[in-house]
Design a protein around this motif. Structure first.
Motif, PDB file in Angstrom:
ATOM      1  N   ILE A   2       0.488  -1.323   0.053  1.00 36.09           N
ATOM      2  CA  ILE A   2      -0.045  -0.195   0.465  1.00 36.09           C
ATOM      3  C   ILE A   2       0.504   1.100   0.127  1.00 36.09           C
ATOM      4  O   ILE A   2       1.388   1.415   0.893  1.00 36.09           O
ATOM      5  N   ALA A   3       0.527   1.850  -0.795  1.00 36.14           N
ATOM      6  CA  ALA A   3       1.634   3.149  -0.683  1.00 36.14           C
ATOM      7  C   ALA A   3       0.818   4.331  -1.357  1.00 36.14           C
ATOM      8  O   ALA A   3       0.181   4.326  -2.027  1.00 36.14           O
ATOM      9  N   ALA A   4       0.953   5.311  -1.636  1.00 32.77           N
ATOM     10  CA  ALA A   4       0.380   7.127  -2.300  1.00 32.77           C
ATOM     11  C   ALA A   4       1.239   7.224  -3.310  1.00 32.77           C
ATOM     12  O   ALA A   4       2.915   7.291  -2.388  1.00 32.77           O
ATOM     13  N   VAL A   5       1.358   7.179  -4.393  1.00 27.51           N
ATOM     14  CA  VAL A   5       2.765   7.425  -5.017  1.00 27.51           C
ATOM     15  C   VAL A   5       2.339   8.633  -6.327  1.00 27.51           C
ATOM     16  O   VAL A   5       1.305   8.512  -6.824  1.00 27.51           O
ATOM     17  N   ALA A   6       3.420   9.594  -5.729  1.00 24.26           N
ATOM     18  CA  ALA A   6       3.520  10.213  -7.210  1.00 24.26           C
ATOM     19  C   ALA A   6       3.284  10.286  -8.377  1.00 24.26           C
ATOM     20  O   ALA A   6       3.442   8.696  -9.541  1.00 24.26           O
ATOM     21  N   GLU A   7       2.798  10.682  -9.726  1.00 18.12           N
ATOM     22  CA  GLU A   7       2.436  10.842 -11.267  1.00 18.12           C
ATOM     23  C   GLU A   7       4.292   9.488 -12.072  1.00 18.12           C
ATOM     24  O   GLU A   7       4.796   9.542 -12.403  1.00 18.12           O
ATOM     25  N   ASN A   8       5.010  11.497 -10.992  1.00 14.05           N
ATOM     26  CA  ASN A   8       6.045  10.526 -11.226  1.00 14.05           C
ATOM     27  C   ASN A   8       7.194   9.006 -10.324  1.00 14.05           C
ATOM     28  O   ASN A   8       8.331   9.591 -10.555  1.00 14.05           O
ATOM     29  N   ASN A   9       6.132   8.857  -9.568  1.00 13.49           N
ATOM     30  CA  ASN A   9       6.687   7.761  -8.945  1.00 13.49           C
ATOM     31  C   ASN A   9       7.502   8.313  -7.861  1.00 13.49           C
ATOM     32  O   ASN A   9       7.759   7.011  -7.273  1.00 13.49           O
ATOM     33  N   ALA A  10       6.916   9.165  -6.860  1.00 11.71           N
ATOM     34  CA  ALA A  10       7.518   9.728  -6.160  1.00 11.71           C
ATOM     35  C   ALA A  10       6.788   9.396  -4.879  1.00 11.71           C
ATOM     36  O   ALA A  10       5.908   9.674  -4.882  1.00 11.71           O
ATOM     37  N   LEU A  11       7.779   9.422  -3.923  1.00  5.33           N
ATOM     38  CA  LEU A  11       7.257   8.723  -2.627  1.00  5.33           C
ATOM     39  C   LEU A  11       7.739   9.923  -0.769  1.00  5.33           C
ATOM     40  O   LEU A  11       6.340  10.054  -0.745  1.00  5.33           O
ATOM     41  N   GLY A  12       8.852  10.527  -1.478  1.00  6.86           N
ATOM     42  CA  GLY A  12       8.880  11.161   0.192  1.00  6.86           C
ATOM     43  C   GLY A  12      10.124  12.027  -0.574  1.00  6.86           C
ATOM     44  O   GLY A  12      10.962  11.750  -1.375  1.00  6.86           O
ATOM     45  N   LYS A  13      10.229  13.215   0.400  1.00  2.57           N
ATOM     46  CA  LYS A  13      11.675  13.156   0.328  1.00  2.57           C
ATOM     47  C   LYS A  13      11.961  13.647   2.336  1.00  2.57           C
ATOM     48  O   LYS A  13      11.653  14.063   2.220  1.00  2.57           O
ATOM     49  N   ASN A  14      14.074  13.546   2.147  1.00  2.00           N
ATOM     50  CA  ASN A  14      13.585  14.093   3.660  1.00  2.00           C
ATOM     51  C   ASN A  14      13.131  13.177   4.826  1.00  2.00           C
ATOM     52  O   ASN A  14      12.638  13.792   5.761  1.00  2.00           O
ATOM     53  N   ASN A  15      12.851  11.859   4.305  1.00  3.73           N
ATOM     54  CA  ASN A  15      12.131  11.120   5.608  1.00  3.73           C
ATOM     55  C   ASN A  15      10.690  11.624   5.856  1.00  3.73           C
ATOM     56  O   ASN A  15       9.873  11.520   6.586  1.00  3.73           O
ATOM     57  N   ASP A  16       9.835  12.065   4.860  1.00  2.00           N
ATOM     58  CA  ASP A  16       8.544  12.908   4.245  1.00  2.00           C
ATOM     59  C   ASP A  16       7.724  12.829   3.981  1.00  2.00           C
ATOM     60  O   ASP A  16       8.304  12.714   2.705  1.00  2.00           O
ATOM     61  N   LEU A  17       6.339  12.925   3.747  1.00  2.90           N
ATOM     62  CA  LEU A  17       5.323  13.038   3.085  1.00  2.90           C
ATOM     63  C   LEU A  17       5.765  13.995   2.304  1.00  2.90           C
ATOM     64  O   LEU A  17       5.935  15.010   2.640  1.00  2.90           O
ATOM     65  N   LEU A  18       5.297  13.790   1.033  1.00  2.00           N
ATOM     66  CA  LEU A  18       5.359  15.882   0.034  1.00  2.00           C
ATOM     67  C   LEU A  18       3.620  16.128  -0.702  1.00  2.00           C
ATOM     68  O   LEU A  18       4.353  16.900  -0.722  1.00  2.00           O
ATOM     69  N   TRP A  19       2.734  15.510   0.335  1.00  2.00           N
ATOM     70  CA  TRP A  19       1.780  16.142   0.038  1.00  2.00           C
ATOM     71  C   TRP A  19       0.907  15.631   1.255  1.00  2.00           C
ATOM     72  O   TRP A  19       1.015  14.643   2.442  1.00  2.00           O
ATOM     73  N   HIS A  20      -0.692  16.376   1.870  1.00  3.87           N
ATOM     74  CA  HIS A  20      -1.118  16.222   2.689  1.00  3.87           C
ATOM     75  C   HIS A  20      -2.207  15.351   1.782  1.00  3.87           C
ATOM     76  O   HIS A  20      -3.352  16.359   1.863  1.00  3.87           O
ATOM     77  N   LEU A  21      -3.004  14.600   1.676  1.00  2.00           N
ATOM     78  CA  LEU A  21      -4.338  13.422   1.572  1.00  2.00           C
ATOM     79  C   LEU A  21      -5.359  13.726   3.084  1.00  2.00           C
ATOM     80  O   LEU A  21      -5.246  12.048   2.732  1.00  2.00           O
ATOM     81  N   PRO A  22      -5.797  13.715   3.414  1.00  2.00           N
ATOM     82  CA  PRO A  22      -6.675  13.035   5.040  1.00  2.00           C
ATOM     83  C   PRO A  22      -7.345  11.091   3.971  1.00  2.00           C
ATOM     84  O   PRO A  22      -7.212  11.523   4.832  1.00  2.00           O
ATOM     85  N   ASN A  23      -8.224  12.055   2.973  1.00  2.00           N
ATOM     86  CA  ASN A  23      -8.327  11.281   2.427  1.00  2.00           C
ATOM     87  C   ASN A  23      -7.958   9.043   2.733  1.00  2.00           C
ATOM     88  O   ASN A  23      -8.741   8.361   3.034  1.00  2.00           O
ATOM     89  N   ASP A  24      -6.789   9.839   1.845  1.00  2.00           N
ATOM     90  CA  ASP A  24      -5.665   8.818   1.794  1.00  2.00           C
ATOM     91  C   ASP A  24      -5.356   8.721   3.161  1.00  2.00           C
ATOM     92  O   ASP A  24      -4.661   7.145   3.316  1.00  2.00           O
ATOM     93  N   HIS A 145      -7.335  18.301  -0.072  1.00  2.00           N
ATOM     94  CA  HIS A 145      -7.094  17.945  -0.683  1.00  2.00           C
ATOM     95  C   HIS A 145      -6.538  19.014  -1.530  1.00  2.00           C
ATOM     96  O   HIS A 145      -6.902  19.127  -3.146  1.00  2.00           O
ATOM     97  N   LEU A 146      -4.855  19.653  -2.007  1.00  2.00           N
ATOM     98  CA  LEU A 146      -4.416  20.139  -2.922  1.00  2.00           C
ATOM     99  C   LEU A 146      -4.353  19.287  -4.537  1.00  2.00           C
ATOM    100  O   LEU A 146      -3.783  20.763  -5.204  1.00  2.00           O
ATOM    101  N   TYR A 147      -4.352  18.279  -4.607  1.00  2.00           N
ATOM    102  CA  TYR A 147      -3.852  17.883  -5.512  1.00  2.00           C
ATOM    103  C   TYR A 147      -5.272  16.167  -5.879  1.00  2.00           C
ATOM    104  O   TYR A 147      -5.904  15.805  -4.760  1.00  2.00           O
ATOM    105  N   ASP A 148      -5.691  16.870  -7.287  1.00  2.00           N
ATOM    106  CA  ASP A 148      -6.526  15.531  -7.355  1.00  2.00           C
ATOM    107  C   ASP A 148      -5.370  14.182  -7.186  1.00  2.00           C
ATOM    108  O   ASP A 148      -4.805  14.029  -7.327  1.00  2.00           O
ATOM    109  N   TYR A 149      -6.516  12.895  -6.565  1.00  2.00           N
ATOM    110  CA  TYR A 149      -5.776  11.961  -6.637  1.00  2.00           C
ATOM    111  C   TYR A 149      -6.911  10.694  -7.215  1.00  2.00           C
ATOM    112  O   TYR A 149      -8.009  10.621  -7.067  1.00  2.00           O
TER     113      TYR A 149
END
Length: 158
Positions: A2-24, A145-149
């Protein structure tokens, strides 16, 4: 897995998530509650505390790493062996653990974040020759949610 993955397969940076999606987060909690979750040490350390109602299995090369109430092992194979045999278990990251685990997985629960990000950790490519998209639900961005998902489920082809 199970993962939240960006269009370019990005997961995170500096051991943190790149987005905040409460429904995720809500979906992650619903799917993984009551189950064993396997993760790398850095992913575990990114949590403020162990996640409730789940058994944490942590993979690390640090010989003396321990955490009360968690199972700590040094290989993916030992992590899988530490879990009940006929129950769903979830691989929850990070990037190195996902890469090691994808050959063993039978299902991928992906939240596809419709944006590309600068990252230092990426999800492995989902090979359409191996994985079949079996369900997807698009969610437009909104005030929380700042991004479509899109919630996607992939099943390993037989």
């Amino acid at each position: 897995m199970i993962a939240a993955v960006a269009e370019n397969n990005a997961l995170g940076k500096n051991n943190d998530l790149l987005w905040h999606l409460p429904n995720d987060f809500k979906r992650f909690k619903e799917v993984t509650s009551g189950h064993h979750i396997i993760m790398g040490r850095k992913t575990f350390e990114s949590f403020p505390k162990p996640l409730p109602n789940r058994t944490h299995v942590i993979i690390t090369r640090q010989k003396y790493f321990q955490h009360e109430g968690c199972i700590v092992v040094d290989t993916l194979e030992k992590a899988i062996a530490a879990c009940p045999k006929n129950e769903d278990i979830y691989i929850i990251g990070g990037g190195e653990i996902y890469t090691q685990s994808i050959p063993f997985a039978d299902q991928l629960d992906i939240t596809r974040v419709h944006h590309s990000f600068d990252a230092d950790v990426y999800f492995p490519e989902i090979n359409p020759g191996i994985w079949e998209l079996t369900s997807e639900t698009f969610n437009p961005k909104d005030e929380k949610h700042l991004y479509d998902y899109t919630f996607q489920t992939f099943t390993r082809k037989k």
